[in-house]
Motif scaffolding. Structure first.
Motif, mmCIF file in Angstrom:
data_model
loop_
_atom_site.group_PDB
_atom_site.id
_atom_site.type_symbol
_atom_site.label_atom_id
_atom_site.label_comp_id
_atom_site.label_asym_id
_atom_site.label_seq_id
_atom_site.Cartn_x
_atom_site.Cartn_y
_atom_site.Cartn_z
ATOM 1 N N ASN A 73 0.817 -1.211 0.000
ATOM 2 C CA ASN A 73 0.000 0.000 0.000
ATOM 3 C C ASN A 73 0.852 1.262 0.000
ATOM 4 O O ASN A 73 0.611 2.206 -0.762
ATOM 5 C CB ASN A 73 -0.925 0.017 1.222
ATOM 6 C CG ASN A 73 -2.154 -0.848 1.049
ATOM 7 O OD1 ASN A 73 -2.570 -1.145 -0.062
ATOM 8 N ND2 ASN A 73 -2.747 -1.259 2.152
ATOM 9 N N ALA A 76 2.749 1.771 -3.295
ATOM 10 C CA ALA A 76 1.844 2.153 -4.378
ATOM 11 C C ALA A 76 1.463 3.621 -4.278
ATOM 12 O O ALA A 76 1.557 4.376 -5.258
ATOM 13 C CB ALA A 76 0.595 1.279 -4.342
ATOM 14 N N SER A 142 -7.409 6.504 -3.837
ATOM 15 C CA SER A 142 -7.068 5.228 -3.205
ATOM 16 C C SER A 142 -8.244 4.787 -2.344
ATOM 17 O O SER A 142 -8.487 5.355 -1.276
ATOM 18 C CB SER A 142 -5.800 5.361 -2.348
ATOM 19 O OG SER A 142 -5.498 4.116 -1.706
ATOM 20 N N HIS A 171 -5.512 3.589 -7.083
ATOM 21 C CA HIS A 171 -4.932 2.463 -6.337
ATOM 22 C C HIS A 171 -6.033 1.790 -5.540
ATOM 23 O O HIS A 171 -6.856 2.450 -4.901
ATOM 24 C CB HIS A 171 -3.843 2.954 -5.367
ATOM 25 C CG HIS A 171 -3.536 1.954 -4.278
ATOM 26 N ND1 HIS A 171 -3.905 2.157 -2.955
ATOM 27 C CD2 HIS A 171 -2.929 0.746 -4.326
ATOM 28 C CE1 HIS A 171 -3.510 1.119 -2.232
ATOM 29 N NE2 HIS A 171 -2.924 0.245 -3.034
ATOM 30 N N ALA A 192 -2.706 0.567 -9.628
ATOM 31 C CA ALA A 192 -1.944 -0.169 -8.622
ATOM 32 C C ALA A 192 -2.913 -0.995 -7.789
ATOM 33 O O ALA A 192 -4.011 -0.540 -7.458
ATOM 34 C CB ALA A 192 -1.154 0.776 -7.731
#
Length: 368
Positions: A73, A76, A142, A171, A192
């Motif tokens: 995480n 990314a 994200s 992501h 990602a």
């Protein structure tokens, strides 16, 4: 002992343990070495990379091995945010994993602006709200696939499509959903993806992050030579092979998990136990978030531990937090309500008797 904390970690499968032992014994070379022993290790790593990439529905060239889902995480988010020159605004949710918040805090210290969205009463992101906070300088979104505390499934396909329409990098943390749900929701739309081995019967200390090969990525540690220059350190060949073997052998019986959930919830009276969940179509059944009125979740966990039932009060990475779980707070609950939260999570080895006995324990006098 009845283990009901599979969302925190799963036992290694027999196949993964056997693979780890065999590779550690026979393939001990450094995969970066140019001699034949190193070549054996490199071939084993390439096989593992291919297995995991196929399960993700991505090209193996984009898959980078890491030491954990947490590291995946952080790598990314930092790599994508620092590489993109579009702007310095990022969107995430209030309920993400601690590692995501750590990365966001780091970026804020560098001058990025982060918008943290709440969850709805059903524990999911409101896509319309997400659309409203997108700006011309938004560079990264994200949002996780499955929340590790309450098991709600986020609308990742819609989010990914929205991100692409606006030219924003996306992501997605798939640590809890990998091998349970189809994470290839449309992986060509994700820039990602993070996964972890020990959630699916593999070893701890092993994870992976997929980067879209067509997206420019800035290494967090410039100058390292392993993993396409994105992550330094000699690869743990036995762990990677064990990870891949676990992925090949992992099964998630959705019908069984729903039945286990129903058996447990049937035993918990609504007047004293509040189930924190989303609608069925947005809920992973093996993660059950519960609040017990008038009791702290940590007390419930400790009392169950005395009865040899092993549960948790949320993400193991938040175990030292005094404020309660992030998902509950993101849904608009008070800190008092959040501290009443505890989590029961099932795995492939969980049986009906396990959840029935746990339900009976929760009905004991000490919980009334």
């Amino acid at each position: 002992m009845t283990y009901l904390d599979y969302a925190a970690s799963t036992p290694m499968t027999k196949q993964a343990i056997a693979a780890y032992a065999e590779v550690a014994t026979k393939i001990y070379g450094n995969p970066s070495s140019l001699h034949d022993t190193g070549g054996q290790a490199a071939s084993a790593v390439a096989w593992a990379r291919g297995v995991i990439a196929r399960k993700l529905g991505v090209h193996p060239d984009g898959l980078i091995f890491t030491g954990s889902g947490t590291e995946a995480n952080i790598l990314a988010i930092l790599s994508l945010a620092r590489s993109e020159k579009r702007g310095r605004h990022i969107i995430t949710s209030m309920a993400e994993h601690t590692s995501v918040h750590a990365a966001m805090n780091t970026l804020e210290s560098e001058g990025f602006e982060v918008t943290r969205l709440p969850l709805t009463a059903g524990g999911v992101i409101d896509v319309d709200m997400l659309k409203e906070v997108i700006r011309s300088d938004t560079t990264l979104i994200s949002i996780q696939h499955v929340n590790s505390e309450i098991g709600t499934i986020q609308p990742v396909a819609k989010i990914a499509q929205l991100a692409k329409e606006h030219g924003i990098l996306y992501h997605v943390d798939c640590v809890q959903s990998f091998c349970k749900l189809d994470v290839a929701f449309d992986t060509r739309l994700a820039d990602a993806i993070s996964v972890s081995a020990h959630k699916v019967g593999g070893p701890k200390g092993c994870g992976a992050v997929y980067f879209n090969p067509f997206v420019r990525v800035q290494p967090v540690f410039p100058g390292v030579t392993h993993e396409r220059g994105l992550r330094g350190g000699t690869l743990d060949t036995p762990a990677l092979v064990a990870f891949a073997v676990a992925v090949e052998n992992y099964t998630y019986d959705m019908d069984k998990q729903w039945q286990l959930r129903k058996n447990l919830l049937h035993m918990l009276p609504e007047e004293t136990f509040q189930i924190i969940e989303g609608p069925a179509e947005s809920q992973l059944p093996n993660i059950v978030g519960i609040c017990k009125t008038g009791m702290e979740g940590q007390w419930v966990m400790l009392k169950l531990n005395e009865q040899n039932f092993h549960i948790s009060t949320g993400s193991a990475c938040d175990i030292n937090s005094a404020s309660g779980t992030k998902a509950i707070l993101a849904m608009g609950k008070t800190i008092t309500e959040a501290r009443q939260f505890f989590r029961i999570s099932f795995g492939a080895d969980t049986q009906v008797d396990d959840v029935v006995m746990c339900g009976e324990a929760l009905q004991m006098r000490i919980f009334k």
